[in-house]
Each structure stands twice: as C-alpha cells, then as structure tokens.
Motif scaffolding. Structure first.
Motif, PDB file in Angstrom:
ATOM      1  N   LEU A 155       5.111   8.392  -0.744  1.00  0.00           N
ATOM      2  CA  LEU A 155       4.361   7.649  -1.756  1.00  0.00           C
ATOM      3  C   LEU A 155       4.021   6.269  -1.206  1.00  0.00           C
ATOM      4  O   LEU A 155       4.903   5.412  -1.065  1.00  0.00           O
ATOM      5  CB  LEU A 155       5.165   7.496  -3.047  1.00  0.00           C
ATOM      6  CG  LEU A 155       4.448   6.758  -4.178  1.00  0.00           C
ATOM      7  CD1 LEU A 155       3.230   7.552  -4.671  1.00  0.00           C
ATOM      8  CD2 LEU A 155       5.402   6.498  -5.342  1.00  0.00           C
ATOM      9  N   PRO A 156       2.753   6.017  -0.879  1.00  0.00           N
ATOM     10  CA  PRO A 156       2.371   4.701  -0.350  1.00  0.00           C
ATOM     11  C   PRO A 156       2.654   3.595  -1.367  1.00  0.00           C
ATOM     12  O   PRO A 156       2.484   3.777  -2.571  1.00  0.00           O
ATOM     13  CB  PRO A 156       0.866   4.836  -0.105  1.00  0.00           C
ATOM     14  CG  PRO A 156       0.610   6.299  -0.027  1.00  0.00           C
ATOM     15  CD  PRO A 156       1.620   6.944  -0.939  1.00  0.00           C
ATOM     16  N   ALA A 157       3.088   2.445  -0.864  1.00  0.00           N
ATOM     17  CA  ALA A 157       3.448   1.317  -1.725  1.00  0.00           C
ATOM     18  C   ALA A 157       2.258   0.712  -2.448  1.00  0.00           C
ATOM     19  O   ALA A 157       2.429   0.029  -3.453  1.00  0.00           O
ATOM     20  CB  ALA A 157       4.170   0.251  -0.904  1.00  0.00           C
ATOM     21  N   ASP A 158       1.052   0.976  -1.960  1.00  0.00           N
ATOM     22  CA  ASP A 158      -0.126   0.344  -2.563  1.00  0.00           C
ATOM     23  C   ASP A 158      -0.832   1.244  -3.578  1.00  0.00           C
ATOM     24  O   ASP A 158      -2.027   1.134  -3.793  1.00  0.00           O
ATOM     25  CB  ASP A 158      -1.105  -0.094  -1.470  1.00  0.00           C
ATOM     26  CG  ASP A 158      -1.585   1.063  -0.607  1.00  0.00           C
ATOM     27  OD1 ASP A 158      -1.034   2.178  -0.730  1.00  0.00           O
ATOM     28  OD2 ASP A 158      -2.508   0.844   0.198  1.00  0.00           O
ATOM     29  N   THR A 159      -0.075   2.124  -4.231  1.00  0.00           N
ATOM     30  CA  THR A 159      -0.650   3.010  -5.238  1.00  0.00           C
ATOM     31  C   THR A 159      -0.259   2.557  -6.639  1.00  0.00           C
ATOM     32  O   THR A 159       0.721   1.830  -6.820  1.00  0.00           O
ATOM     33  CB  THR A 159      -0.175   4.455  -5.038  1.00  0.00           C
ATOM     34  OG1 THR A 159       1.243   4.488  -5.178  1.00  0.00           O
ATOM     35  CG2 THR A 159      -0.586   4.993  -3.679  1.00  0.00           C
ATOM     36  N   GLU A 160      -1.002   3.020  -7.610  1.00  0.00           N
ATOM     37  CA  GLU A 160      -0.685   2.719  -9.009  1.00  0.00           C
ATOM     38  C   GLU A 160       0.671   3.308  -9.393  1.00  0.00           C
ATOM     39  O   GLU A 160       1.456   2.679 -10.104  1.00  0.00           O
ATOM     40  CB  GLU A 160      -1.779   3.269  -9.920  1.00  0.00           C
ATOM     41  CG  GLU A 160      -1.606   2.864 -11.373  1.00  0.00           C
ATOM     42  CD  GLU A 160      -2.754   3.330 -12.241  1.00  0.00           C
ATOM     43  OE1 GLU A 160      -2.509   3.543 -13.443  1.00  0.00           O
ATOM     44  OE2 GLU A 160      -3.884   3.478 -11.738  1.00  0.00           O
ATOM     45  N   ALA A 161       0.967   4.508  -8.897  1.00  0.00           N
ATOM     46  CA  ALA A 161       2.256   5.136  -9.193  1.00  0.00           C
ATOM     47  C   ALA A 161       3.410   4.287  -8.665  1.00  0.00           C
ATOM     48  O   ALA A 161       4.414   4.087  -9.356  1.00  0.00           O
ATOM     49  CB  ALA A 161       2.314   6.541  -8.605  1.00  0.00           C
ATOM     50  N   ALA A 162       3.280   3.772  -7.460  1.00  0.00           N
ATOM     51  CA  ALA A 162       4.328   2.928  -6.879  1.00  0.00           C
ATOM     52  C   ALA A 162       4.490   1.642  -7.683  1.00  0.00           C
ATOM     53  O   ALA A 162       5.611   1.179  -7.910  1.00  0.00           O
ATOM     54  CB  ALA A 162       4.011   2.611  -5.420  1.00  0.00           C
ATOM     55  N   GLU A 163       3.395   1.068  -8.131  1.00  0.00           N
ATOM     56  CA  GLU A 163       3.469  -0.157  -8.934  1.00  0.00           C
ATOM     57  C   GLU A 163       4.163   0.107 -10.268  1.00  0.00           C
ATOM     58  O   GLU A 163       4.968  -0.698 -10.738  1.00  0.00           O
ATOM     59  CB  GLU A 163       2.061  -0.725  -9.153  1.00  0.00           C
ATOM     60  CG  GLU A 163       2.033  -2.001  -9.942  1.00  0.00           C
ATOM     61  CD  GLU A 163       2.827  -3.155  -9.330  1.00  0.00           C
ATOM     62  OE1 GLU A 163       3.244  -4.050 -10.100  1.00  0.00           O
ATOM     63  OE2 GLU A 163       3.052  -3.171  -8.106  1.00  0.00           O
ATOM     64  N   THR A 164       3.866   1.233 -10.893  1.00  0.00           N
ATOM     65  CA  THR A 164       4.525   1.590 -12.155  1.00  0.00           C
ATOM     66  C   THR A 164       6.020   1.781 -11.938  1.00  0.00           C
ATOM     67  O   THR A 164       6.837   1.272 -12.716  1.00  0.00           O
ATOM     68  CB  THR A 164       3.896   2.867 -12.738  1.00  0.00           C
ATOM     69  OG1 THR A 164       2.512   2.621 -13.002  1.00  0.00           O
ATOM     70  CG2 THR A 164       4.588   3.303 -14.015  1.00  0.00           C
ATOM     71  N   ILE A 165       6.384   2.481 -10.880  1.00  0.00           N
ATOM     72  CA  ILE A 165       7.798   2.699 -10.575  1.00  0.00           C
ATOM     73  C   ILE A 165       8.483   1.375 -10.264  1.00  0.00           C
ATOM     74  O   ILE A 165       9.614   1.134 -10.680  1.00  0.00           O
ATOM     75  CB  ILE A 165       7.950   3.711  -9.424  1.00  0.00           C
ATOM     76  CG1 ILE A 165       7.516   5.095  -9.913  1.00  0.00           C
ATOM     77  CG2 ILE A 165       9.370   3.730  -8.878  1.00  0.00           C
ATOM     78  CD1 ILE A 165       7.359   6.127  -8.813  1.00  0.00           C
TER      79      ILE A 165
END
Length: 152
Positions: free
Chosen positions: A34-44
């Motif tokens: 999971l790349p750190a620059d994704t919306e999913a990573a930001e939500t997590i």
C-alpha cells in the motif's frame, strides 16, 4: 503475496509514541504493497493516530505501554488493533461542536464505516482491551497524485 501477514509493535504510553505508531503502520503497509501517498493510507494514518492517542490519553497512566497489531488475510482484509492494559472501554460521546476532545471514537467509527469496515472493542484476558478496525484491503494499481488523479 502470502495468505497471512502479521506485524506488531509495543510502545510506551507517551505522546511521542503516537507518531511512532503511525510511522510503523504506514511503513509496514508500504512493505505489504500500500503506497503511502494514497487516500487509503491517509485514512489509515488518521485512524491509527486516533487509536494510539486514545491509548495514551485515556488510560490515566494505568497502562505503561500499548501494542499495535496488524494482520492482512489473503489480500482481502486488514485488521489493525491497539491494545492497552486499562480495563475501561471507550465511551461513546456525542460529537458536540464546542467539545475540544472526546470525538476520537466518533472519527474512527465514521472513517472505518466510510471504508466499508468495522470497529470492535474487545476485552483482553489480562483485563485490558483491544480497539480494532477491520477494513477491506484495496491497493490501487498506481499511486494517486496530489491532484487526485492516478499517475501514468
């Protein structure tokens, strides 16, 4: 990828550990794809920040450490749990506009539901509790740019 991946870190119940918990989770998820620059990573990142903050602030010094556990099953389901040794479960408080704090669980519950996941609170055998989220594992094919569009 493997059928089951796990990672765990135990940190002191100190405000500085909140950023350490976030960094650990994002680094681990990056290793899992999971790349750190994704919306999913930001939500997590935000969910972990709230969970860790609660473990530090609301145990009133009765939990010297907290543990962050991550599990990824069959590239389908991600579980993140934060365990502390304080027996009191989080209280569901109304999200009053003028309240300065007490909205962490509301934020966690909303973000988790928005991603199609579940929030659970369970007692531990040792008398503490684990607050965990379960989210569908979705890894984008390509990182999302700052403008919100996938990069070529």
């Amino acid at each position: 990828m493997a059928d089951h991946l796990e990672a765990s870190v135990t940190l002191p119940s100190d405000p500085a550990s909140v950023s350490a918990a976030r960094a650990y989770v994002l680094s681990t998820l990056s290793e899992w794809g999971l790349p750190a620059d994704t919306e999913a990573a930001e939500t997590i990142r935000l969910i972990v920040s709230e969970l860790a903050t609660n473990a530090v602030q609301h145990t009133f010094g009765q939990s010297p450490t907290f543990t962050v556990d991550l599990q990824l099953d069959r590239d389908e389901q991600l579980r993140i749990g934060v365990t502390d040794s304080h027996p009191r479960f989080p209280k569901r408080l109304p999200a009053a506009v003028q309240q300065d704090n007490g909205r962490g669980m509301v934020i966690i519950r909303w973000l988790t539901a928005e991603c199609g996941g579940k929030l659970r609170v369970r007692p531990t055998r040792e008398g503490g509790k684990t607050v965990s989220i379960e989210l569908p594992w979705t890894v984008p094919a390509q990182p999302v740019s700052a403008a919100g569009q996938q990069e070529p």
